[in-house]
Each structure stands twice: as structure tokens, then as C-alpha cells.
Design a protein around this motif. Structure first.
Motif, short mmCIF file in Angstrom:
data_model
loop_
_atom_site.label_atom_id
_atom_site.label_comp_id
_atom_site.label_asym_id
_atom_site.label_seq_id
_atom_site.Cartn_x
_atom_site.Cartn_y
_atom_site.Cartn_z
N THR A 19 0.84 -1.06 0.07
CA THR A 19 0.08 0.06 -0.03
C THR A 19 0.91 1.27 0.10
N GLY A 20 2.11 1.45 0.32
CA GLY A 20 2.83 2.43 0.68
C GLY A 20 2.63 3.16 1.87
N ALA A 21 1.77 2.75 2.62
CA ALA A 21 1.49 3.45 3.80
C ALA A 21 2.59 3.59 4.69
N PHE A 22 2.68 4.59 5.42
CA PHE A 22 3.84 5.28 6.23
C PHE A 22 3.68 4.80 7.56
N TYR A 23 4.36 3.69 8.25
CA TYR A 23 4.10 3.39 9.55
C TYR A 23 5.09 3.66 10.48
N ALA A 24 5.03 4.22 11.88
CA ALA A 24 5.86 4.78 12.54
C ALA A 24 5.62 4.39 13.88
N THR A 25 6.54 3.94 14.65
CA THR A 25 6.36 3.58 16.19
C THR A 25 6.34 4.83 16.99
N ASN A 26 5.66 5.00 18.22
CA ASN A 26 5.88 5.86 19.01
C ASN A 26 5.69 5.66 20.38
N GLU A 27 6.59 6.36 21.28
CA GLU A 27 6.69 6.26 22.65
C GLU A 27 5.60 7.04 23.40
N GLY A 28 4.82 6.45 24.24
CA GLY A 28 3.91 7.38 25.06
C GLY A 28 4.48 8.11 26.33
N ALA A 29 3.96 8.77 26.88
CA ALA A 29 4.43 9.38 27.92
C ALA A 29 4.45 8.49 29.20
N ASP A 30 5.32 8.96 30.36
CA ASP A 30 5.35 8.04 31.41
C ASP A 30 4.62 8.78 32.63
N ASN A 31 4.53 8.05 33.62
CA ASN A 31 3.93 8.54 35.19
C ASN A 31 2.41 9.21 34.84
N ARG A 32 1.61 8.49 34.18
CA ARG A 32 0.45 9.08 33.86
C ARG A 32 -0.67 8.41 34.87
N SER A 33 -1.59 8.96 35.08
CA SER A 33 -2.91 8.35 35.91
C SER A 33 -4.13 8.34 35.14
N ASP A 34 -5.07 7.33 35.38
CA ASP A 34 -6.28 7.45 34.68
C ASP A 34 -7.50 8.43 35.52
N THR A 35 -6.93 8.89 36.43
CA THR A 35 -8.03 9.84 37.36
C THR A 35 -7.09 11.13 37.52
N ALA A 36 -7.95 12.22 37.78
CA ALA A 36 -7.44 13.56 38.01
C ALA A 36 -6.51 13.34 39.63
N ARG A 37 -5.32 13.70 39.32
CA ARG A 37 -4.45 13.91 40.46
C ARG A 37 -4.38 12.37 41.31
N GLY A 38 -4.51 11.33 40.37
CA GLY A 38 -4.64 9.98 40.96
C GLY A 38 -3.33 9.43 41.01
N ARG A 39 -3.22 8.11 41.42
CA ARG A 39 -1.68 7.37 41.45
C ARG A 39 -1.24 7.07 40.03
N VAL A 40 -0.05 6.99 40.00
CA VAL A 40 0.32 6.48 38.51
C VAL A 40 0.26 5.33 38.32
N ASN A 41 -0.55 4.80 37.07
CA ASN A 41 -1.04 3.87 36.48
C ASN A 41 -0.07 3.15 35.32
N ASP A 42 0.81 2.09 35.77
CA ASP A 42 1.88 1.69 34.86
C ASP A 42 1.22 1.10 33.45
N GLU A 43 -0.02 0.96 33.51
CA GLU A 43 -0.73 0.14 32.22
C GLU A 43 -1.17 1.37 31.40
N ILE A 44 -0.92 2.47 31.56
CA ILE A 44 -1.40 3.49 30.59
C ILE A 44 -0.16 4.42 30.47
N PRO A 45 -0.16 5.26 29.44
CA PRO A 45 -0.68 4.95 27.87
C PRO A 45 0.09 3.73 27.27
N PRO A 46 -1.03 3.17 26.43
CA PRO A 46 -0.18 2.35 25.59
C PRO A 46 1.00 3.10 24.64
N GLU A 47 1.74 2.36 23.98
CA GLU A 47 2.69 2.60 23.05
C GLU A 47 2.03 2.55 21.69
N HIS A 48 2.12 3.15 20.73
CA HIS A 48 1.63 3.45 19.20
C HIS A 48 2.30 2.93 18.25
#
Length: 403
Positions: free
Chosen positions: A221-250
Motif C-alpha cells: 500500500t505504501g502506507a507510512f508506519y511509525a512507532t511512537n513512545e507514550g508518556a510516562d507517569n500518567r494516571s487515569d484519574t485526576a491527581r490520581g496514582r500513577v498507573n503503569d498500564e497507561i498509556p499504550p505505546e502506538h
């Protein structure tokens, strides 16, 4: 001139310090290639042992003659590896270029070699005696932060290179940060936005990419694929604890003019048509709904870097429509992730899933190896660079090994 050289020296020293702080801070177990797990019929061997005076290998490229070229940011060198006698092992490396500024990758454009330093692209020209001294080709790229850059020549005849973010999560002041840039093969900016009049031409091709070091084009197809590294130390709630399972890498399909979500949102592995807004770094109105979601995701913080398609490999036919991605590995998860190669499976030229291909570099909480890049050689084998051991691995397939 002396001030420029001194600045480059200081920046390179800072890079070395950051490299060892992030990548070699733990006591790695002794390398044990027998611990690596591969699918039936596949085998892995050490093609070359670098490290030491040659530094740690990163991105790789083959020439038409089957010579493997490797960039080594820690030694400032470009190396060429050959297997002249065909025994499956590389002879001692030939140093093509020295004293470069954290070179991470190279690409060939006709008789020239373009090398990505941390602050720009330099050009080496083939001569009767080897290669010329490097000459400036693209200068003034933003450095520091995610400093390593990858340059590739696309099938459309343009050069593409990444510029990573300065930070984990922030609003960048420099427009070229967290982007992929596009240039002509003469080194002229060729971004998506057409500028007229007094406005300087832009090189920005796509944005919202925290750090996209690996890219490849789909062979059909010629589609341009690129890997991308997500941010570290994120939480799924406002001012919540760090959740190691987010965000996914892309894994993204890069399209000119598109924005891919960083720093405000990330992909939803359960529904790849949606983006998830960071509750602790909220986005402007419509930002996340208009951002382009990934086409596949990887385990959080696993650091996907190199990617290659397998259409020219000697692997079984069921692999040849797929891609392999190198997961360099996490640095701050309680339970480490990555340190593996994964197979991105395709059907009808579209990605449909991700599964393990090679694992075993991770031993408990520590890793003895960190795969960086993957490349298919002219012999059809898959080559893998590892910037912890300094090894280049060679992965081959033999059908009778399944018996």
C-alpha cells in the motif's frame, strides 16, 4: 567555531550520561542467548559483537551488496559489517565515519550516505578510497530532550526524520518538537503546509508524536508506519496514582498534516477508533476527537523503536505480509515491559494484531539485552541490534527445525 565544538562536546557528554542513567542503571544479568524464545523453526545467533571501542549499535541499513551499516551514538561512529566468507558471522567492523555527534541512523541516497546526528543531518559521498569526510546537509535541528534522530528515504523520494519531545508531557515552544519532518533529497524543507510570500517553508509533516524513532513503508500500500513512545507517569484519574498500564505505546500510519494526540491524549486499545484524554493534562476543545488514533498498540512503556516489513525475508509465507517491531524496554515500571521483538500481523494489508516473536532478554526485574532496530538482510535473514550487549543478532528460518 571553538564555541560550537565545545557546545557539541558538552551535549554529547550529556547524552552519554543520560544513556547510562536510563539504559544501564541496573545490574544486567549476563547475556545468555540460549534463553531467547523463538517460534518453531527459527534460530538466532550472534552475528557481531560490538561495544567497547565501537560503542553500542542502534539503527541499521543494508546496501545492495549485503553490507550492514550500523550507527553508534555512544562512540560517534558509523560501522560497516561484512560476511565475506559466508560463514554467517561478521568480520571485524570497518569504521566509515568517526567523531560524529551522537549518530543514530543512516540512509543511502544514490552515491551518498546521510547520517542523522542529534543536531542535524550530515552527508558522506562515496569515493575511490571509501567515503568522504561528513559535510553539513541539514543543520539546526532541535537537540536535547529526546535527542536521537532517525532519517529514512521514503519510496516517494523524500527524506523523513523524527524530532522527539523535550519532555514527558508539556506544550512545546519549538514547533518542530514531537514531529516527523520531511525534506527533499537536496535538503530543502518539504512539509505538509505550503508556505507563500515571506514565510519560510516548513519541514513539519506530522505532529503530536512524542518520539517516533522507527518507521517503514508498507510494501504493497505504501502506507507510512511509525512507532511512537507514550508518556510516562500518567494516571487515569485526576491527581490520581500513577498507573503503569497507561498509556499504550502506538503504531501509527503517518499522513501529512495529521496530529497524533501527544501531549493531551492517547489511543484506546479496546477501541482503536477512539482517543483517551489525559485527565491531568486536559486538551483544548475538540483536540482529542480530531487527533488521529493509532492502528495498533503495544504494552505501556515497552518503548517500540525499530520496525521492518518481512516481504523480502526468507521466513514462511504466513510471515511475509507482516512486520516485526523491536521493543527496547521500559525504564521505570514496577513490572518491566518490552525487551522483546513482536510480530504485527496483517490481513488484506491492514494490521490485525500483535503477538510475541522473540522474548527472553528480560530476566525477572532486570534485562540483559535491549533490542533497538530490526532489518531484513539481502540474505533474507532478520538482523537485530542490541544497545545493551552491543550485539547484532541474526535470525533465520529452517523448516526442518519444526520436526
Amino acid at each position: 567555531m571553538k564555541a560550537i565544538k565545545w557546545t557539541s562536546f558538552v551535549l554529547f557528554g550529556l547524552f552519554i550520561g543520560m544513556y547510562w542513567a536510563c539504559y544501564a542503571r541496573d545490574t544486567a544479568p549476563k547475556p545468555d542467548i540460549s534463553a531467547l524464545k523463538l517460534p518453531a523453526g527459527f534460530s538466532i545467533q550472534i552475528y557481531s559483537k560490538l561495544g567497547g571501542q565501537y560503542g553500542q549499535p542502534r539503527m541499521m541499513t543494508f546496501d545492495a551488496q549485503g553490507n550492514l551499516y550500523v550507527a553508534s551514538p555512544t562512540s560517534g561512529q558509523i560501522l560497516m559489517l561484512q560476511d565475506s566468507n559466508g560463514d554467517g558471522l561478521a568480520e571485524p567492523p570497518i569504521i566509515i565515519a568517526r567523531q560524529l555527534n551522537a549518530p543514530n541512523s543512516l540512509t543511502f541516497v544514490q552515491d551518498a550516505m546521510l547520517v542523522s546526528n542529534q543536531d542535524g543531518i550530515v552527508k558522506l559521498t562515496k569515493t575511490s578510497n571509501g567515503w568522504s569526510a561528513p559535510q553539513p546537509f541539514i543543520s539546526g535541528l532541535a537537540d536535547g530532550g529526546h535527542t536521537l534522530k532517525t532519517v529514512r528515504l521514503g519510496p516517494d523520494g523524500f527524506l523523513y526524520l523524527n524530532v522527539g519531545s523535550t519532555c514527558n508531557v508539556c506544550n512545546e515552544q519549538e514547533a518542530t518538537r514531537a514531529t516527523i519532518l520531511r525534506y527533499t533529497t537536496e535538503g530543502k524543507p518539504a512539509g505538509h503546509l505550503i508556505t507563500v510570500g515571506k514565510h519560510a517553508p516548513s519541514a513539519i509533516w506530522a505532529s503530536g508524536l512524542r518520539n517516533s524513532q522507527g518507521f517503514a513503508w508498507h510494501p504493497v500500500t505504501g502506507a507510512f508506519y511509525a512507532t511512537n513512545e507514550g508518556a510516562d507517569n500518567r494516571s487515569d484519574t485526576a491527581r490520581g496514582r500513577v498507573n503503569d498500564e497507561i498509556p499504550p505505546e502506538h503504531l501509527n500510519i503517518i499522513v501529512g498534516g495529521k496530529h497524533y494526540g501527544w501531549p493531551h491524549c492517547w489511543g484506546n486499545p479496546s477501541n482503536l477508533t477512539q482517543m483517551v484524554e489525559d485527565p491531568n493534562f486536559t486538551a483544548p476543545s475538540q483536540f482529542c476527537t480530531e487527533a488521529t488514533p493509532p492502528v495498533a498498540t503495544f504494552v505501556s512503556h515497552s518503548t517500540p523503536i525499530g520496525i521492518t516489513f518481512l516481504n523480502k525475508s526468507q521466513f514462511p509465507v504466513e510471515y511475509q505480509s507482516d512486520a516485526i517491531v523491536a521493543l527496547h524496554g521500559s525504564w521505570n515500571r514496577k513490572q518491566p515491559s518490552g525487551y522483546a521483538l513482536v510480530r504485527v500481523k496483517f490481513k488484506d494489508n491492514q494490521p490485525i494484531g500483535v503477538e510475541d516473536f522473540v522474548s527472553g532478554w528480560l530476566n525477572g526485574q532486570n534485562a540483559w539485552g535491549r533490542p533497538v532496530d530490526v532489518a531484513v538482510g539481502t540474505d533474507g535473514a532478520l538482523y537485530v541490534s542490541d544497545d545493551r550487549t552491543g550485539y547484532i543478532y541474526k535470525i533465520s528460518y529452517q523448516a526442518d527445525k519444526k520436526k
